[in-house]
Structure formats: structure tokens, C-alpha cells
Design a protein around this motif. Structure first.
Motif, PDB file in Angstrom:
ATOM      1  N   PRO A 151       0.944  -0.798  -0.054  1.00  0.00           N
ATOM      2  CA  PRO A 151       0.162   0.265   0.550  1.00  0.00           C
ATOM      3  C   PRO A 151       1.244   1.563  -0.229  1.00  0.00           C
ATOM      4  O   PRO A 151       1.944   1.468   0.772  1.00  0.00           O
ATOM      5  CB  PRO A 151      -0.979  -0.108   2.035  1.00  0.00           C
ATOM      6  N   ARG A 152       0.263   2.327  -1.093  1.00  0.00           N
ATOM      7  CA  ARG A 152       1.347   3.682  -1.086  1.00  0.00           C
ATOM      8  C   ARG A 152       0.523   4.673  -0.713  1.00  0.00           C
ATOM      9  O   ARG A 152      -0.564   4.636  -2.036  1.00  0.00           O
ATOM     10  CB  ARG A 152       2.042   3.426  -1.848  1.00  0.00           C
ATOM     11  N   VAL A 153       0.178   5.495   0.012  1.00  0.00           N
ATOM     12  CA  VAL A 153      -0.132   6.717  -0.179  1.00  0.00           C
ATOM     13  C   VAL A 153       0.549   8.192  -0.128  1.00  0.00           C
ATOM     14  O   VAL A 153       1.362   8.213   0.290  1.00  0.00           O
ATOM     15  CB  VAL A 153      -1.427   6.946   1.191  1.00  0.00           C
ATOM     16  N   SER A 154       0.226   8.373  -1.539  1.00  0.00           N
ATOM     17  CA  SER A 154       0.622   9.672  -0.773  1.00  0.00           C
ATOM     18  C   SER A 154       0.214  11.360  -1.793  1.00  0.00           C
ATOM     19  O   SER A 154      -1.934  10.766  -1.535  1.00  0.00           O
ATOM     20  CB  SER A 154       1.450   9.565  -2.296  1.00  0.00           C
ATOM     21  N   TYR A 155       0.474  12.333  -1.667  1.00  0.00           N
ATOM     22  CA  TYR A 155      -0.543  13.325  -1.972  1.00  0.00           C
ATOM     23  C   TYR A 155      -0.011  14.562  -3.185  1.00  0.00           C
ATOM     24  O   TYR A 155       0.986  14.937  -2.896  1.00  0.00           O
ATOM     25  CB  TYR A 155      -0.823  14.220  -0.933  1.00  0.00           C
ATOM     26  N   LEU A 156      -0.299  15.911  -3.148  1.00  0.00           N
ATOM     27  CA  LEU A 156      -0.308  16.402  -3.377  1.00  0.00           C
ATOM     28  C   LEU A 156      -1.071  17.990  -3.245  1.00  0.00           C
ATOM     29  O   LEU A 156      -1.723  17.956  -3.303  1.00  0.00           O
ATOM     30  CB  LEU A 156       0.120  16.770  -5.316  1.00  0.00           C
ATOM     31  N   ARG A 157      -0.520  18.811  -2.976  1.00  0.00           N
ATOM     32  CA  ARG A 157      -1.604  19.940  -1.949  1.00  0.00           C
ATOM     33  C   ARG A 157      -1.552  20.627  -3.528  1.00  0.00           C
ATOM     34  O   ARG A 157      -0.586  21.217  -3.711  1.00  0.00           O
ATOM     35  CB  ARG A 157      -1.521  20.118  -1.039  1.00  0.00           C
ATOM     36  N   LEU A 158      -2.720  20.901  -3.381  1.00  0.00           N
ATOM     37  CA  LEU A 158      -3.302  22.777  -4.321  1.00  0.00           C
ATOM     38  C   LEU A 158      -4.586  22.951  -3.592  1.00  0.00           C
ATOM     39  O   LEU A 158      -5.380  21.761  -2.495  1.00  0.00           O
ATOM     40  CB  LEU A 158      -4.166  21.850  -5.526  1.00  0.00           C
ATOM     41  N   PRO A 159      -4.688  24.116  -4.411  1.00  0.00           N
ATOM     42  CA  PRO A 159      -5.394  24.898  -3.563  1.00  0.00           C
ATOM     43  C   PRO A 159      -7.586  24.071  -4.041  1.00  0.00           C
ATOM     44  O   PRO A 159      -7.677  23.964  -5.239  1.00  0.00           O
ATOM     45  CB  PRO A 159      -6.313  26.607  -4.106  1.00  0.00           C
ATOM     46  N   HIS A 160      -8.193  23.505  -3.185  1.00  0.00           N
ATOM     47  CA  HIS A 160      -9.128  23.413  -3.224  1.00  0.00           C
ATOM     48  C   HIS A 160     -10.021  22.201  -4.877  1.00  0.00           C
ATOM     49  O   HIS A 160     -10.711  22.796  -5.501  1.00  0.00           O
ATOM     50  CB  HIS A 160     -10.706  24.190  -3.675  1.00  0.00           C
ATOM     51  N   PRO A 161      -8.731  21.451  -4.720  1.00  0.00           N
ATOM     52  CA  PRO A 161      -8.416  20.998  -6.081  1.00  0.00           C
ATOM     53  C   PRO A 161     -10.329  20.028  -5.774  1.00  0.00           C
ATOM     54  O   PRO A 161     -10.992  19.560  -5.066  1.00  0.00           O
ATOM     55  CB  PRO A 161      -7.956  19.880  -5.915  1.00  0.00           C
ATOM     56  N   SER A 162     -10.704  20.085  -7.431  1.00  0.00           N
ATOM     57  CA  SER A 162     -12.267  19.536  -7.745  1.00  0.00           C
ATOM     58  C   SER A 162     -12.602  18.413  -8.552  1.00  0.00           C
ATOM     59  O   SER A 162     -11.793  17.547  -8.344  1.00  0.00           O
ATOM     60  CB  SER A 162     -13.141  20.232  -8.002  1.00  0.00           C
ATOM     61  N   GLY A 163     -12.593  18.701 -10.176  1.00  0.00           N
ATOM     62  CA  GLY A 163     -12.663  17.292 -11.381  1.00  0.00           C
ATOM     63  C   GLY A 163     -11.337  16.925 -11.307  1.00  0.00           C
ATOM     64  O   GLY A 163      -9.923  17.765 -11.141  1.00  0.00           O
ATOM     65  N   ILE A 164     -11.130  15.410 -12.245  1.00  0.00           N
ATOM     66  CA  ILE A 164     -10.165  14.921 -12.121  1.00  0.00           C
ATOM     67  C   ILE A 164      -9.789  14.350 -13.800  1.00  0.00           C
ATOM     68  O   ILE A 164     -11.280  13.600 -13.635  1.00  0.00           O
ATOM     69  CB  ILE A 164      -8.945  14.002 -11.489  1.00  0.00           C
ATOM     70  N   ALA A 165      -8.882  14.040 -14.513  1.00  0.00           N
ATOM     71  CA  ALA A 165      -9.921  14.135 -15.713  1.00  0.00           C
ATOM     72  C   ALA A 165      -8.220  13.667 -16.186  1.00  0.00           C
ATOM     73  O   ALA A 165      -7.022  13.989 -16.635  1.00  0.00           O
ATOM     74  CB  ALA A 165     -10.089  14.392 -16.919  1.00  0.00           C
ATOM     75  N   PHE A 166      -8.572  11.941 -16.557  1.00  0.00           N
ATOM     76  CA  PHE A 166      -7.037  11.031 -16.934  1.00  0.00           C
ATOM     77  C   PHE A 166      -6.592  11.644 -18.875  1.00  0.00           C
ATOM     78  O   PHE A 166      -7.988  11.031 -19.341  1.00  0.00           O
ATOM     79  CB  PHE A 166      -7.266   9.646 -16.419  1.00  0.00           C
ATOM     80  N   ASP A 167      -6.168  11.875 -19.105  1.00  0.00           N
ATOM     81  CA  ASP A 167      -5.849  12.543 -20.714  1.00  0.00           C
ATOM     82  C   ASP A 167      -5.566  10.529 -21.143  1.00  0.00           C
ATOM     83  O   ASP A 167      -3.721  10.405 -21.590  1.00  0.00           O
ATOM     84  CB  ASP A 167      -5.505  13.314 -21.635  1.00  0.00           C
ATOM     85  N   ALA A 168      -5.436   9.495 -21.400  1.00  0.00           N
ATOM     86  CA  ALA A 168      -4.919   8.135 -21.861  1.00  0.00           C
ATOM     87  C   ALA A 168      -4.311   8.381 -23.056  1.00  0.00           C
ATOM     88  O   ALA A 168      -3.399   7.322 -23.080  1.00  0.00           O
ATOM     89  CB  ALA A 168      -5.910   6.823 -21.946  1.00  0.00           C
ATOM     90  N   ALA A 169      -4.813   8.730 -23.376  1.00  0.00           N
ATOM     91  CA  ALA A 169      -4.030   9.267 -24.876  1.00  0.00           C
ATOM     92  C   ALA A 169      -2.907   9.926 -24.891  1.00  0.00           C
ATOM     93  O   ALA A 169      -1.294   9.300 -25.348  1.00  0.00           O
ATOM     94  CB  ALA A 169      -4.711   9.612 -25.968  1.00  0.00           C
ATOM     95  N   CYS A 170      -2.622  10.762 -24.320  1.00  0.00           N
ATOM     96  CA  CYS A 170      -1.267  11.645 -23.833  1.00  0.00           C
ATOM     97  C   CYS A 170      -0.760  11.088 -22.908  1.00  0.00           C
ATOM     98  O   CYS A 170       0.198  12.033 -22.643  1.00  0.00           O
ATOM     99  CB  CYS A 170      -1.961  13.342 -23.927  1.00  0.00           C
ATOM    100  N   GLY A 171      -1.096  10.409 -21.710  1.00  0.00           N
ATOM    101  CA  GLY A 171      -0.752   9.983 -20.632  1.00  0.00           C
ATOM    102  C   GLY A 171      -0.617  10.892 -19.283  1.00  0.00           C
ATOM    103  O   GLY A 171       0.337  11.087 -18.806  1.00  0.00           O
ATOM    104  N   GLN A 172      -1.621  11.973 -19.571  1.00  0.00           N
ATOM    105  CA  GLN A 172      -1.334  12.549 -19.040  1.00  0.00           C
ATOM    106  C   GLN A 172      -3.145  13.395 -17.553  1.00  0.00           C
ATOM    107  O   GLN A 172      -3.646  12.590 -18.395  1.00  0.00           O
ATOM    108  CB  GLN A 172      -0.813  14.487 -18.946  1.00  0.00           C
ATOM    109  N   VAL A 173      -2.784  14.215 -17.057  1.00  0.00           N
ATOM    110  CA  VAL A 173      -3.439  14.113 -15.686  1.00  0.00           C
ATOM    111  C   VAL A 173      -3.822  15.678 -15.556  1.00  0.00           C
ATOM    112  O   VAL A 173      -3.281  16.477 -15.825  1.00  0.00           O
ATOM    113  CB  VAL A 173      -3.473  13.533 -14.128  1.00  0.00           C
TER     114      VAL A 173
END
Length: 397
Positions: free
Chosen positions: A76-98
Motif C-alpha cells: 500500500p502506498r499513499v501519496s499526495y500533492l496539495r493544491l487549492p481546493h481541487p475538484s474535477g480530475i480527468a485522465f487523458d489516456a492518449a497523452c498519458g497526463q492528468v
């Protein structure tokens, strides 16, 4: 130089040395209350992630945390990144980016890309590296009134719900966003009203095109108190808009969120009643799961749906007529798609609000830059010399 001037110089010299602060442009970003990261697990939670081979990205908006949960390294691995009030997330599989929406004033649309190596720097003692870390690549700033919420890839292009404008926006790579869809109910004799949040148009079920997509909102009229105002009567006024007709396909929901396609069916979080409903093309709804909290955040991994629950914000108690605030928890639940029962959960006892959940292959991304036990030297090295996994140093110079 006087002692006072020297002290000020030294303070300025030490400022902005923490990569966490630089990424978020927020000097206190590195200071995370450890209790927010403490979790309790029931059932085969980690086994489910391991068997699916996925990393879960989760936005906890009120704690300003983007989190990653993974078994990509075998444990198990739990990690994070702090951002101001993050809401929507989308994974662009074609470009391999989030892509991640940060919904403060101004709004920020972050793009993150994975790295699995460091640049071959002569000033580093070691070029060893472990993992596939999701790193910040770019950020676009938008007016706070855009009020970005959900993100989704519709076809090859990123789309976002611009809640403050009652519209869906498209964001071409490297270009400015533009409105591409809105419901017919905001149109009048003088045109469409993009100047006030009338509907809380907050969720996107992404199809192959806008016409094949669906969108959730808290109402479909412009009468009386608006969503977000305390006096707004939320119960039963929520709708699912058809992308093709621009009119409601489903009615009778209460603060619906997170519409997603699950096994060919359209599932929607009926948040105010802590449930997930299957929305039929004939406008019917069927409850497929009930959960302990304000339901928001949904993704499917095979025969399992991962669903988020949140606590009730006290001032919006009336928005959740089907829930007991004392029984609500902040966490993630693995739900059997066919049976609608919870088979495993991960709960953050000190958590508050979940917004979005996105599953990405652990072979592409298995963690974010920061972990519960921080390692400042390793973090500084990572941010000093990371290289995009797909980039070639020779081609970039």
C-alpha cells in the motif's frame, strides 16, 4: 548590514524552498495535518486495487489535497500533492497526463505528467529512481467566476463544467477554453444567460461526443433562490441533462453529482440521499447502492465501482434531507456493481469532502510527489531533475 536587515535577508533567502509551496504557489502547502492522512481500511481494499492494477486519484477539496492510492509497488502506498481546493480530475489516456481543476479565485487548471527517471545531472550523487511519479507540468489561470467543477475527456479533448456560467467548456491543448454546450433552459429572448450560476451544472458523464454525453445540475429553471444559497429548496429538483436534446432526461434528484457510465448504464450520485441511481433513457431511476454519506466521486474498475462519501457541511444541512449528518463519513467505498453492496472501504476519520475519483493504470502512475513520511532531500532532488517519462533529452535541447 544591520542585524535587522540581515535577518530580513536571511528570511527572504529561506522562503520558497519547499517544492510543495512552489507547486501550489502557497507558502503553507507543505504543512499538512497528519490526521488528515490517517485512514481506516475494512475488507480487501488494497487487494482490489492490486488486482485491477490501478492507482486511484482522489480530490479532497476542503482539505486542499489531491491524493493517490496505489499497490503499484507491491505494498500500500499513499501519496499526495496539495493544491487549492481541487475538484474535477480527468485522465487523458492518449497523452498519458492528468488534468485537475483548482476551484478558488482565480481558478487554475493544472496539467500533470508522470516521470520515471531523473535527468543525467553531474551534480547529483545518484541517478537512481523508483516509481512513476505524477508531476506538475503546466497551469492555466481562469477567472474565479468560471467556477470549474467536473473535468472529463470527451473524444480527444478536455472538457469542464463551468458552473459559474451554466455551460460546458472545451480546452484545446495549449489554447484558451470556450463554451461548447449549455442547456436550453438558460436561453431567453436576449440569448443565453452565462452571467450567474443558476443551475449548479456540475457533473459530466463523458460520451464519444457532446451529444452522447450527459450532465447533472441541481435544477433546470431560473426561478427563486439559486443553488448555493441557504434558502435554495434542493429536494427533488435535480436533473440529468441529455447532451443531444439539451433538456432534462431525468428529474426528481437531490443535488446530483458525478454522472458516469458503469457497465453501459448511466449511474449518478443522488448526493442528498447518499445513494447511487441508475438513470434509464425513459427518465426512470433505480437505486443501486446506498452509502454512509453525501455521495460524490465515482469511477468503475471492472465489476467494482469506487464511490466517495463526504460529511455534511452544517450550513447546507437542508441539502441532504435523506442523510443523518452524525452517520456520514469521508471515504471511499468499493461497491459490487451487480449486487450494489459495499465490499471494502477506506475511511479518513478526520476527512471532510471528496469531489472526484479517477482510476489510472499503476503502470503509468503509481504515486504523487509527497508521502506521509516526507523525505525532503529526495523531494528536492526529484523536483530539481525530473524528466517526463515520454521525453527525450536530446530532442528537447
Amino acid at each position: 548590514m544591520s542585524d535587522e536587515t540581515n535577518a530580513r535577508f536571511q528570511a527572504d533567502h529561506q522562503a520558497w524552498r519547499d517544492p510543495a509551496a512552489v507547486v501550489a504557489q502557497w507558502q503553507d502547502a507543505g504543512a499538512v495535518d497528519s490526521s488528515l492522512l490517517d485512514a481506516e481500511v475494512t475488507g480487501p481494499w488494497w487487494q482490489i486495487l492490486a488486482e485491477a492494477g490501478v492507482t486511484l486519484l482522489v480530490s479532497r477539496e476542503y482539505e486542499h489535497l489531491l491524493m493517490a492510492l496505489s499497490m503499484g509497488s507491491g505494498s500500500p502506498r499513499v501519496s499526495y500533492l496539495r493544491l487549492p481546493h481541487p475538484s474535477g480530475i480527468a485522465f487523458d489516456a492518449a497523452c498519458g497526463q492528468v488534468h485537475v481543476a483548482s476551484t478558488r479565485n482565480p481558478n487554475v487548471l493544472y496539467t500533470l505528467r508522470p516521470t520515471d527517471r531523473l535527468l543525467p545531472r553531474r551534480d547529483l550523487e545518484s541517478n537512481g529512481f523508483a516509481g512513476r511519479v505524477l508531476m506538475p507540468a503546466s497551469a492555466r489561470f481562469l477567472p474565479g467566476s468560471t467556477y470549474l467543477h467536473d473535468l472529463a475527456m470527451i473524444g480527444p479533448q478536455l472538457h469542464a463544467s463551468a458552473v459559474g456560467e451554466n455551460a460546458i467548456m472545451a480546452f484545446p491543448a495549449g489554447g484558451d477554453g470556450s463554451r461548447v454546450w449549455w442547456p436550453s433552459c438558460i436561453e431567453g429572448a436576449t440569448g443565453a444567460d452565462f452571467g450567474l450560476n443558476h443551475l449548479q451544472l456540475n457533473g459530466i458523464a463523458a460520451g464519444e461526443s457532446l451529444a452522447e454525453s450527459y450532465f447533472t445540475a441541481s435544477r433546470d429553471d431560473l426561478v427563486g433562490a439559486r443553488p448555493g444559497q441557504i434558502e435554495f429548496a434542493a429536494e427533488g429538483r435535480g436533473v440529468v441533462f441529455s447532451g443531444a436534446t439539451r433538456s432534462p432526461m431525468t428529474r426528481g434528484l437531490t443535488r446530483p453529482h458525478s454522472p458516469r457510465f458503469v457497465g453501459g448504464a448511466l449511474w449518478v450520485a443522488n448526493s442528498g440521499f447518499g445513494s447511487i441511481v441508475d438513470c434509464g433513457q425513459d427518465g426512470s431511476t433505480e437505486v443501486v447502492a446506498r452509502l454512509p454519506g453525501w455521495t460524490r466521486g465515482l469511477c468503475a474498475i471492472g465489476d467494482i465501482a469506487i464511490i466517495g462519501t463526504s460529511r455534511i457541511i452544517p450550513r447546507f444541512r437542508a441539502y441532504a434531507p435523506g442523510l443523518d449528518p452524525d452517520e456520514c463519513v469521508c471515504g471511499l467505498h468499493a461497491v459490487d456493481v451487480k449486487a450494489g453492496r459495499i465490499v471494502a472501504s477506506l475511511i479518513w476519520p478526520s476527512g471532510n469532502q471528496i469531489f472526484a475519483i479517477e482510476a489510472v493504470p499503476s503502470s503509468t502512475i503509481d504515486r504523487l510527489p509527497f508521502e506521509i513520511d516526507r523525505h525532503p532531500d529526495a523531494e528536492r532532488t526529484l523536483f530539481y531533475a525530473w524528466q517526463n517519462a515520454s521525453s527525450n533529452v536530446g530532442e528537447n535541447r
